[in-house]
Design a protein around this motif. Structure first.
Motif, PDB file in Angstrom:
ATOM      1  N   ILE A   1       5.152  -1.992 -37.318  1.00 11.56           N
ATOM      2  CA  ILE A   1       4.583  -0.687 -36.987  1.00 11.56           C
ATOM      3  C   ILE A   1       3.137  -0.651 -37.460  1.00 11.56           C
ATOM      4  O   ILE A   1       2.842  -1.020 -38.599  1.00 11.56           O
ATOM      5  CB  ILE A   1       5.377   0.460 -37.655  1.00 11.56           C
ATOM      6  N   ILE A   2       2.239  -0.210 -36.582  1.00 14.68           N
ATOM      7  CA  ILE A   2       0.830  -0.018 -36.951  1.00 14.68           C
ATOM      8  C   ILE A   2       0.517   1.463 -36.832  1.00 14.68           C
ATOM      9  O   ILE A   2       0.663   2.060 -35.759  1.00 14.68           O
ATOM     10  CB  ILE A   2      -0.112  -0.839 -36.050  1.00 14.68           C
ATOM     11  N   LEU A   3       0.086   2.054 -37.940  1.00 13.88           N
ATOM     12  CA  LEU A   3      -0.176   3.492 -37.991  1.00 13.88           C
ATOM     13  C   LEU A   3      -1.674   3.742 -37.948  1.00 13.88           C
ATOM     14  O   LEU A   3      -2.433   3.202 -38.741  1.00 13.88           O
ATOM     15  CB  LEU A   3       0.423   4.083 -39.273  1.00 13.88           C
ATOM     16  N   GLY A   4      -2.101   4.600 -37.013  1.00 14.07           N
ATOM     17  CA  GLY A   4      -3.519   4.856 -36.791  1.00 14.07           C
ATOM     18  C   GLY A   4      -4.067   5.968 -37.652  1.00 14.07           C
ATOM     19  O   GLY A   4      -3.415   6.463 -38.573  1.00 14.07           O
ATOM     20  N   SER A   5      -5.290   6.404 -37.330  1.00 14.11           N
ATOM     21  CA  SER A   5      -6.022   7.400 -38.115  1.00 14.11           C
ATOM     22  C   SER A   5      -5.216   8.680 -38.319  1.00 14.11           C
ATOM     23  O   SER A   5      -4.791   9.319 -37.356  1.00 14.11           O
ATOM     24  CB  SER A   5      -7.339   7.757 -37.410  1.00 14.11           C
TER      25      SER A   5
ATOM     26  N   VAL B   1      11.851  -3.118 -41.428  1.00 16.71           N
ATOM     27  CA  VAL B   1      10.560  -2.984 -40.773  1.00 16.71           C
ATOM     28  C   VAL B   1       9.445  -3.454 -41.699  1.00 16.71           C
ATOM     29  O   VAL B   1       9.614  -3.548 -42.920  1.00 16.71           O
ATOM     30  CB  VAL B   1      10.282  -1.519 -40.358  1.00 16.71           C
ATOM     31  N   VAL B   2       8.311  -3.725 -41.091  1.00 18.00           N
ATOM     32  CA  VAL B   2       7.074  -3.932 -41.829  1.00 18.00           C
ATOM     33  C   VAL B   2       6.036  -3.032 -41.174  1.00 18.00           C
ATOM     34  O   VAL B   2       5.864  -3.047 -39.954  1.00 18.00           O
ATOM     35  CB  VAL B   2       6.632  -5.413 -41.832  1.00 18.00           C
ATOM     36  N   ALA B   3       5.377  -2.202 -41.979  1.00 17.76           N
ATOM     37  CA  ALA B   3       4.452  -1.207 -41.442  1.00 17.76           C
ATOM     38  C   ALA B   3       3.067  -1.373 -42.049  1.00 17.76           C
ATOM     39  O   ALA B   3       2.925  -1.600 -43.253  1.00 17.76           O
ATOM     40  CB  ALA B   3       4.969   0.202 -41.719  1.00 17.76           C
ATOM     41  N   MET B   4       2.073  -1.232 -41.201  1.00 16.17           N
ATOM     42  CA  MET B   4       0.689  -1.198 -41.645  1.00 16.17           C
ATOM     43  C   MET B   4       0.245   0.253 -41.778  1.00 16.17           C
ATOM     44  O   MET B   4       0.122   0.954 -40.772  1.00 16.17           O
ATOM     45  CB  MET B   4      -0.217  -1.917 -40.647  1.00 16.17           C
ATOM     46  N   ALA B   5       0.030   0.704 -43.001  1.00 13.04           N
ATOM     47  CA  ALA B   5      -0.527   2.036 -43.229  1.00 13.04           C
ATOM     48  C   ALA B   5      -2.043   1.885 -43.251  1.00 13.04           C
ATOM     49  O   ALA B   5      -2.667   1.758 -44.292  1.00 13.04           O
ATOM     50  CB  ALA B   5      -0.010   2.613 -44.539  1.00 13.04           C
ATOM     51  N   GLY B   6      -2.621   1.879 -42.064  1.00 13.69           N
ATOM     52  CA  GLY B   6      -4.043   1.591 -41.898  1.00 13.69           C
ATOM     53  C   GLY B   6      -4.240   0.292 -41.157  1.00 13.69           C
ATOM     54  O   GLY B   6      -3.538  -0.692 -41.408  1.00 13.69           O
ATOM     55  N   ARG B   7      -5.183   0.284 -40.234  1.00 17.99           N
ATOM     56  CA  ARG B   7      -5.447  -0.897 -39.417  1.00 17.99           C
ATOM     57  C   ARG B   7      -6.905  -1.299 -39.572  1.00 17.99           C
ATOM     58  O   ARG B   7      -7.698  -0.662 -40.263  1.00 17.99           O
ATOM     59  CB  ARG B   7      -5.136  -0.616 -37.950  1.00 17.99           C
ATOM     60  N   PHE B   8      -7.271  -2.383 -38.887  1.00 20.83           N
ATOM     61  CA  PHE B   8      -8.640  -2.889 -38.908  1.00 20.83           C
ATOM     62  C   PHE B   8      -9.292  -2.682 -37.547  1.00 20.83           C
ATOM     63  O   PHE B   8      -8.616  -2.643 -36.523  1.00 20.83           O
ATOM     64  CB  PHE B   8      -8.649  -4.374 -39.279  1.00 20.83           C
ATOM     65  N   HIS B   9     -10.606  -2.555 -37.541  1.00 23.16           N
ATOM     66  CA  HIS B   9     -11.352  -2.281 -36.319  1.00 23.16           C
ATOM     67  C   HIS B   9     -12.520  -3.248 -36.182  1.00 23.16           C
ATOM     68  O   HIS B   9     -13.151  -3.636 -37.172  1.00 23.16           O
ATOM     69  CB  HIS B   9     -11.914  -0.856 -36.316  1.00 23.16           C
ATOM     70  N   TYR B  10     -12.849  -3.571 -34.956  1.00 21.68           N
ATOM     71  CA  TYR B  10     -13.977  -4.453 -34.666  1.00 21.68           C
ATOM     72  C   TYR B  10     -15.285  -3.842 -35.153  1.00 21.68           C
ATOM     73  O   TYR B  10     -16.174  -4.537 -35.634  1.00 21.68           O
ATOM     74  CB  TYR B  10     -14.021  -4.714 -33.160  1.00 21.68           C
ATOM     75  N   TYR B  11     -15.414  -2.508 -35.069  1.00 21.17           N
ATOM     76  CA  TYR B  11     -16.669  -1.862 -35.454  1.00 21.17           C
ATOM     77  C   TYR B  11     -16.941  -1.938 -36.960  1.00 21.17           C
ATOM     78  O   TYR B  11     -18.043  -1.649 -37.416  1.00 21.17           O
ATOM     79  CB  TYR B  11     -16.726  -0.408 -34.978  1.00 21.17           C
ATOM     80  N   GLU B  12     -15.932  -2.328 -37.749  1.00 25.52           N
ATOM     81  CA  GLU B  12     -16.143  -2.484 -39.183  1.00 25.52           C
ATOM     82  C   GLU B  12     -16.936  -3.750 -39.523  1.00 25.52           C
ATOM     83  O   GLU B  12     -17.244  -3.987 -40.683  1.00 25.52           O
ATOM     84  CB  GLU B  12     -14.802  -2.507 -39.910  1.00 25.52           C
ATOM     85  N   GLY B  13     -17.244  -4.531 -38.492  1.00 25.47           N
ATOM     86  CA  GLY B  13     -17.974  -5.767 -38.717  1.00 25.47           C
ATOM     87  C   GLY B  13     -17.078  -6.984 -38.818  1.00 25.47           C
ATOM     88  O   GLY B  13     -17.535  -8.078 -39.163  1.00 25.47           O
ATOM     89  N   LEU B  14     -15.812  -6.808 -38.498  1.00 27.40           N
ATOM     90  CA  LEU B  14     -14.843  -7.895 -38.530  1.00 27.40           C
ATOM     91  C   LEU B  14     -14.841  -8.636 -37.201  1.00 27.40           C
ATOM     92  O   LEU B  14     -15.240  -8.101 -36.172  1.00 27.40           O
ATOM     93  CB  LEU B  14     -13.445  -7.343 -38.814  1.00 27.40           C
ATOM     94  N   SER B  15     -14.359  -9.863 -37.220  1.00 24.39           N
ATOM     95  CA  SER B  15     -14.126 -10.576 -35.970  1.00 24.39           C
ATOM     96  C   SER B  15     -12.829 -10.072 -35.354  1.00 24.39           C
ATOM     97  O   SER B  15     -11.981  -9.467 -36.023  1.00 24.39           O
ATOM     98  CB  SER B  15     -14.024 -12.078 -36.226  1.00 24.39           C
ATOM     99  N   MET B  16     -12.648 -10.334 -34.065  1.00 22.06           N
ATOM    100  CA  MET B  16     -11.401  -9.942 -33.412  1.00 22.06           C
ATOM    101  C   MET B  16     -10.205 -10.696 -34.011  1.00 22.06           C
ATOM    102  O   MET B  16      -9.084 -10.185 -34.033  1.00 22.06           O
ATOM    103  CB  MET B  16     -11.475 -10.192 -31.913  1.00 22.06           C
TER     104      MET B  16
END
Length: 270
Positions: free
Chosen positions: A24-28, A73-88
């Motif tokens: 599970i990936i949880l957004g903003s 389950v495994v859940a991400m409380a917060g995700r990563f974004h390309y605009y943060e300066g990370l690679s895809m």
């Protein structure tokens, strides 16, 4: 990348009581579903090898292992974004790790701007397809056949049977749902009025700064995907079209109980 995936997976497995079946990936502003997870273990992203830190407000930055409605389950409380300066590759790395941990299905939530005139702030939209307008592709570069095929089929990125299950769950509870096409953009700026119009003309119903890269990698990995947007602002307004991140978080929080219910019941039916 396989070495990094294996190192991150091995670290997480030290804390896992059983192999998760669902990711599970949880957004903003949509992190409260984590409170529904029982018998849980929380791991900071800062502690997991090769995980970048979460930097966006509304994303707590924790990986959570446990049970939701009886399912591991495994859940991400917060995700990563390309605009943060990370690679895809960094943005989508957690999807690779969740696959290695054992999941077969990935559920994704996000906050999105509405472009369909039938939408209102706080509405829920099941994503049935997407348009990728992000400037980089997570599968660019040499393909590793152990992770997935060179040319994955994207004709059905969002599993129709999961869409139907979610619609039945919502109908039984009296929750109103839309379906539609999600447009993925880079961000971090919200869109201009002309951009909203353009994206609606090309077939978009909602727009956001995440999800699409994660879905591409999930399909590449052989996972089934279900995704839902909370409509947190309306880009179709001709006046007073000023959008703030605080407003997005507030709208997401208000709509979250219905999204949490649907995700929780959907996990039970998988």
């Amino acid at each position: 990348m396989p070495t990094q995936i294996n190192e991150a997976t091995a670290f997480i497995q030290q804390y896992a009581k059983e192999a998760p079946q669902v990711g599970i990936i949880l957004g903003s502003g949509l992190g409260n579903l984590a409170g529904e997870i029982t018998d849980k273990t929380e791991i900071s992203y800062n502690d997991i090898p090769h995980f970048p830190p979460a930097t966006v407000e509304g994303h707590s930055g924790k990986l959570i292992l446990g049970r939701l409605n009886g399912r591991p389950v495994v859940a991400m409380a917060g995700r990563f974004h390309y605009y943060e300066g990370l690679s895809m590759q960094q943005v989508t790395f957690p999807v690779r790790v969740m696959k290695a941990l054992g999941i077969h299905t990935l559920l994704i939530s996000n906050a999105a701007g509405g472009m369909n005139k039938a939408f209102r702030v706080g509405d829920l939209m099941i994503i049935t397809d997407h348009i990728n307008l992000q400037p980089e592709h997570p599968l660019r570069g040499r393909n590793d056949d152990t992770l997935g095929p060179r040319f994955p089929d994207m004709s059905e990125p969002y599993a129709k049977n999961l869409v139907a299950k979610a619609q039945s769950i919502a109908a039984a509870k009296g929750i109103s749902l839309h379906t539609g096409v999600y447009v993925g953009v880079q961000g971090p700026t919200f869109e201009t009025r002309a951009e909203y119009k353009f994206m609606h003309i090309i077939g978009g119903d909602a727009v956001g700064m995440s999800t699409v890269p994660e879905v591409i990698v999930a399909i590449h990995s052989g996972l089934k995907v279900f995704a839902m947007s909370v409509i947190t602002d309306l880009g179709i307004r001709e006046e007073d079209n000023v959008i703030t991140h605080e407003e997005v978080l507030a709208a997401a929080k208000a709509a979250e109980p219905h999204l949490t219910y649907i995700f929780r019941e959907l996990v039970q039916q998988l």
